[in-house]
Design an enzyme around this catalytic site. Sequence first.
Site, PDB file in Angstrom:
ATOM      1  N   ASP A  10       7.039  56.853  42.274  1.00 25.81           N
ATOM      2  CA  ASP A  10       6.119  57.241  41.181  1.00 25.81           C
ATOM      3  C   ASP A  10       4.721  56.628  41.246  1.00 25.81           C
ATOM      4  O   ASP A  10       4.174  56.188  40.225  1.00 25.81           O
ATOM      5  CB  ASP A  10       6.760  56.901  39.817  1.00 25.81           C
ATOM      6  CG  ASP A  10       8.032  57.704  39.542  1.00 25.81           C
ATOM      7  OD1 ASP A  10       8.452  58.469  40.423  1.00 25.81           O
ATOM      8  OD2 ASP A  10       8.611  57.552  38.456  1.00 25.81           O
ATOM      9  N   LYS A 108      11.585  64.401  39.846  1.00 21.26           N
ATOM     10  CA  LYS A 108      12.646  64.056  38.887  1.00 21.26           C
ATOM     11  C   LYS A 108      12.098  64.123  37.468  1.00 21.26           C
ATOM     12  O   LYS A 108      10.894  63.964  37.256  1.00 21.26           O
ATOM     13  CB  LYS A 108      13.197  62.661  39.192  1.00 21.26           C
ATOM     14  CG  LYS A 108      12.121  61.599  39.116  1.00 21.26           C
ATOM     15  CD  LYS A 108      12.628  60.251  39.545  1.00 21.26           C
ATOM     16  CE  LYS A 108      11.589  59.176  39.420  1.00 21.26           C
ATOM     17  NZ  LYS A 108      11.019  58.991  38.068  1.00 21.26           N
ATOM     18  N   CYS A 153      11.609  52.901  36.750  1.00 18.37           N
ATOM     19  CA  CYS A 153      12.034  53.787  37.829  1.00 18.37           C
ATOM     20  C   CYS A 153      12.373  53.059  39.122  1.00 18.37           C
ATOM     21  O   CYS A 153      13.298  53.466  39.835  1.00 18.37           O
ATOM     22  CB  CYS A 153      11.002  54.892  38.034  1.00 18.37           C
ATOM     23  SG  CYS A 153      11.015  56.020  36.620  1.00 18.37           S
TER      24      CYS A 153
END
Length: 199
Positions: A10, A108, A153
């Site tokens: 990310d 995701k 994450c």
Amino acid sequence: MTKTVLLIVDMQNDFCPGGRLAVKGGEEIASLINIMARQHEHVVLTQDWHPLGHSSFASQHPGHEPFTQVEMPYGMQTLWPDHCVIGSKGADFHYTLDVPHAEAIIRKGFRKSIDSYSAFFENDHTTPTGLGGYLKERGFTNVTCVGLAFDYCVRYSAEDAKVLGFEVEVVERATRAIDLAGTAEFTRQSFRERGIILK
Ligand code: VGL
Ligand code: ZN
């Protein structure tokens, strides 16, 4: 024989200063991640990728503020400012990230009714993203995790990788934490308990 993949989690505009869910110092790690990426033959990127009106957005829960929690059918969910909306600039990889040889991009969080912190399973801890099978089929044994955010994450990706049987290492200086009420320290403790190497 070990075979390692570098998993860059990310590294997107919205998680860096100026973005909608900015993680303090998020942009500082990009240069180190670029260097690490050059040292790894195999690199996979994850990209948080939410439809407008995603259920993890506080804006969808009248009366609830960002960074508080609500109960969802799959358990407690922290509410976030709107971020990483599909197709937005904020969802793009940070403009200083330079990893042209990345072999796959796993998106995701694209199902409206469920969030996905981990690169391997959605927040119900059972719906797979497919990344586990992909990495196993390709013969990877070791996963090195970097990126954002350390305590969300990166944490859940590392922990799920370990559950799936990979050897897992997290390079903390190539991450930054959101650190809501001690979550960074909980993450370090959890890694110790699970045998995840924290470098
Ligand atoms: C993340 C909160 C919401 C992360 C993603 O990348 O750590 N955190 N969506
Ligand atoms: Zn998100």
